[in-house]
Design a protein around this motif. Structure first.
Motif, short mmCIF file in Angstrom:
data_model
loop_
_atom_site.label_atom_id
_atom_site.label_comp_id
_atom_site.label_asym_id
_atom_site.label_seq_id
_atom_site.Cartn_x
_atom_site.Cartn_y
_atom_site.Cartn_z
N LEU A 202 11.73 5.79 0.33
CA LEU A 202 12.50 6.89 -0.24
C LEU A 202 13.45 7.49 0.79
O LEU A 202 14.57 7.90 0.44
CB LEU A 202 11.56 7.96 -0.78
N LEU A 203 13.05 7.52 2.05
CA LEU A 203 13.93 8.02 3.10
C LEU A 203 15.19 7.15 3.21
O LEU A 203 16.30 7.66 3.32
CB LEU A 203 13.19 8.07 4.44
N ARG A 204 15.02 5.86 3.17
CA ARG A 204 16.18 4.97 3.24
C ARG A 204 17.08 5.14 2.01
O ARG A 204 18.31 5.11 2.11
CB ARG A 204 15.72 3.52 3.40
N GLU A 205 16.45 5.34 0.87
CA GLU A 205 17.22 5.59 -0.35
C GLU A 205 18.01 6.89 -0.22
O GLU A 205 19.18 6.97 -0.61
CB GLU A 205 16.28 5.67 -1.55
N ALA A 206 17.37 7.91 0.36
CA ALA A 206 18.04 9.20 0.54
C ALA A 206 19.24 9.08 1.47
O ALA A 206 20.30 9.66 1.22
CB ALA A 206 17.05 10.23 1.07
N CYS A 207 19.06 8.33 2.54
CA CYS A 207 20.17 8.14 3.48
C CYS A 207 21.33 7.40 2.81
O CYS A 207 22.50 7.75 3.01
CB CYS A 207 19.70 7.37 4.71
N SER A 208 21.02 6.42 2.00
CA SER A 208 22.06 5.69 1.28
C SER A 208 22.78 6.60 0.29
O SER A 208 23.97 6.40 0.00
CB SER A 208 21.46 4.50 0.53
N ALA A 209 22.08 7.62 -0.21
CA ALA A 209 22.66 8.56 -1.16
C ALA A 209 23.46 9.65 -0.48
O ALA A 209 24.09 10.48 -1.17
CB ALA A 209 21.56 9.17 -2.02
N GLY A 210 23.42 9.70 0.86
CA GLY A 210 24.22 10.69 1.58
C GLY A 210 23.45 11.77 2.30
O GLY A 210 24.05 12.66 2.92
N VAL A 211 22.12 11.73 2.25
CA VAL A 211 21.33 12.69 3.03
C VAL A 211 21.47 12.34 4.51
O VAL A 211 21.31 11.19 4.91
CB VAL A 211 19.84 12.66 2.61
N GLU A 212 21.78 13.34 5.32
CA GLU A 212 21.95 13.14 6.75
C GLU A 212 20.60 13.29 7.45
O GLU A 212 19.76 14.10 7.03
CB GLU A 212 22.94 14.15 7.32
N VAL A 213 20.41 12.54 8.52
CA VAL A 213 19.16 12.62 9.29
C VAL A 213 19.51 12.83 10.76
O VAL A 213 20.31 12.08 11.34
CB VAL A 213 18.31 11.34 9.14
N VAL A 214 18.93 13.87 11.36
CA VAL A 214 19.11 14.13 12.79
C VAL A 214 17.75 14.35 13.42
O VAL A 214 16.78 14.69 12.73
CB VAL A 214 20.02 15.34 13.06
N ALA A 215 17.66 14.15 14.72
CA ALA A 215 16.41 14.39 15.44
C ALA A 215 16.72 14.99 16.80
O ALA A 215 17.62 14.51 17.51
CB ALA A 215 15.63 13.09 15.61
N TYR A 216 16.00 16.05 17.16
CA TYR A 216 16.15 16.70 18.46
C TYR A 216 14.78 16.94 19.06
O TYR A 216 13.81 17.23 18.35
CB TYR A 216 16.89 18.03 18.31
N ARG A 217 14.71 16.84 20.39
CA ARG A 217 13.44 16.98 21.10
C ARG A 217 13.38 18.30 21.86
O ARG A 217 14.37 18.77 22.42
CB ARG A 217 13.26 15.82 22.08
N ALA A 218 12.18 18.86 21.88
CA ALA A 218 11.94 20.10 22.60
C ALA A 218 11.54 19.82 24.05
O ALA A 218 10.94 18.79 24.36
CB ALA A 218 10.84 20.91 21.92
N ALA A 219 11.87 20.76 24.93
CA ALA A 219 11.51 20.66 26.35
C ALA A 219 10.12 21.26 26.54
O ALA A 219 9.97 22.47 26.68
CB ALA A 219 12.54 21.40 27.21
N LEU A 220 9.12 20.41 26.51
CA LEU A 220 7.74 20.88 26.64
C LEU A 220 7.14 20.61 28.01
O LEU A 220 6.15 21.25 28.38
CB LEU A 220 6.86 20.20 25.58
N ALA A 221 7.70 19.67 28.75
CA ALA A 221 7.11 19.28 30.03
C ALA A 221 7.55 20.23 31.14
O ALA A 221 8.72 20.58 31.25
CB ALA A 221 7.51 17.85 30.39
N GLY A 222 6.58 20.65 31.94
CA GLY A 222 6.87 21.54 33.06
C GLY A 222 6.62 20.85 34.39
O GLY A 222 6.78 19.64 34.53
#
Length: 248
Positions: A202-222
Motif C-alpha cells: 500500500l505504501l508503494r501504491e500511495a507513492c505512485s498516487a503522489g503521496v510524498e515520503v521523507v525521513a529525518y533522523r534525530a541526534a540522540l548520540a552523545g
C-alpha cells in the motif's frame, strides 16, 4: 527539542502489559515506569539493556517515571516514547530544517479529516505557492543491519492512514508520510515487507498516487557512550521502497 530534566539511567528488567516496564536503578532500586509505546518495540527491549527515564514530581501521576531511551546495541540509541515524534517533526518543520516542507506559515496538530475518521498529525497551510500539506508522522526504531524498517508489527491503522493520504492527493493537496528516525543505527528506511507485506504494498501504491515520503533522523548520540538528551532532527535519511529482506 530536549528533555526538560536530566534523564535517570537504569537497566531494563522487563516490559509487560504494553504500558509498563520494570527498571533497576544504579542503587539497586527497582521501579515501574510508564512505557509510552503501543507497538511491539521489536529490537528495542534487549535483556538488561541500558535505558533512560524521565522523572515527574506530579503527585497526581500514578507512575513517577517514563521510559524514554534505550541502548539497543553498544553505542546505539533509540527513543521509544511515541509521544515525542510529532513534537520533534513540528519543531523541525517550523524551524525550517525540513527543506521539503519549508515555507508554510501555519501548522496545526491533530486535525480531523478523511472518510475513515482519522486525525492528521500535522496540517501545514498558508504557503505562497504550495497547497496545504497533510503530514502523517511515523516513529522508526526497528534497525536490522543498519536498515530501518516500518512498521515493527502489522498495522491496520497505518494502512488506513495511507488510504487517507491518497485521498488528500486526489483532492489536489499535498500528503506527506514523515518517517521520523529515532534510532542512531539506522542509515536507510524501508517498508517492513517481512513483517507487514500489505503495508509495504500500500505504501508503494500511495507513492505512485503522489503521496510524498521523507525521513529525518534525530541526534540522540552523545559523548562517552551516553545519549545526548537532544531529540533535534539533524539530517535526512534515504527512503528505499524496493522490496527487500532484512540483513540479519
Amino acid at each position: 527539542m530536549k528533555f526538560p530534566e536530566p534523564l535517570v539511567e537504569g537497566r531494563l528488567i522487563r516490559r509487560y502489559k504494553r504500558f509498563l516496564a520494570d527498571v533497576r536503578l544504579p542503587d539497586g532500586t527497582e521501579v515501574t515506569a510508564h512505557c509510552p509505546n503501543t507497538g511491539s518495540m521489536l529490537g528495542c527491549k534487549p535483556d538488561d539493556a541500558r535505558v533512560w527515564l524521565s522523572e515527574s514530581d506530579n503527585p497526581k501521576r500514578k507512575l513517577r517515571y517514563t521510559w524514554e531511551l534505550v541502548e539497543t546495541a553498544p553505542g546505539e540509541f533509540a527513543c521509544i516514547n511515541t509521544a515525542r515524534p510529532n513534537y520533534q517533526a513540528r519543531e523541525a518543520i517550523e524551524s525550517g530544517r525540513v527543506v521539503e516542507l519549508s515555507g508554510y506559515r501555519q501548522c496545526k496538530a491533530e486535525v480531523r479529516y478523511g472518510e475513515e475518521k482519522s486525525r492528521i498529525d500535522l496540517l501545514l497551510s498558508d504557503h505562497d505557492s504550495q497547497p496545504d500539506a497533510w503530514v502523517e508522522v511515523k516513529n522508526v526504531t526497528l534497525a536490522e543491519g543498519g536498515r530501518g524498517y516500518f512498521p515493527d508489527a502489522v498495522t491496520t491503522r497505518g494502512q488506513k492512514h495511507l488510504r487517507e493520504l491518497m485521498a488528500q492527493v486526489a483532492k489536489g493537496e499535498r500528503a506527506v508520510l514523515f518517517f521520523l528516525v529515532n534510532h542512531t543505527g539506522i542509515e536507510t528506511v524501508r517498508p517492513a515487507d517481512h513483517i507487514d507485506p500489505d503495508y509495504g504494498e500500500l505504501l508503494r501504491e500511495a507513492c505512485s498516487a503522489g503521496v510524498e515520503v521523507v525521513a529525518y533522523r534525530a541526534a540522540l548520540a552523545g559523548q562517552g557512550g551516553q545519549p545526548s538528551g537532544s531529540l533535534t532532527l539533524t539530517e535526512s535519511v534515504p527512503v528505499i521502497l524496493e522490496p527487500s529482506r532484512p540483513e540479519l
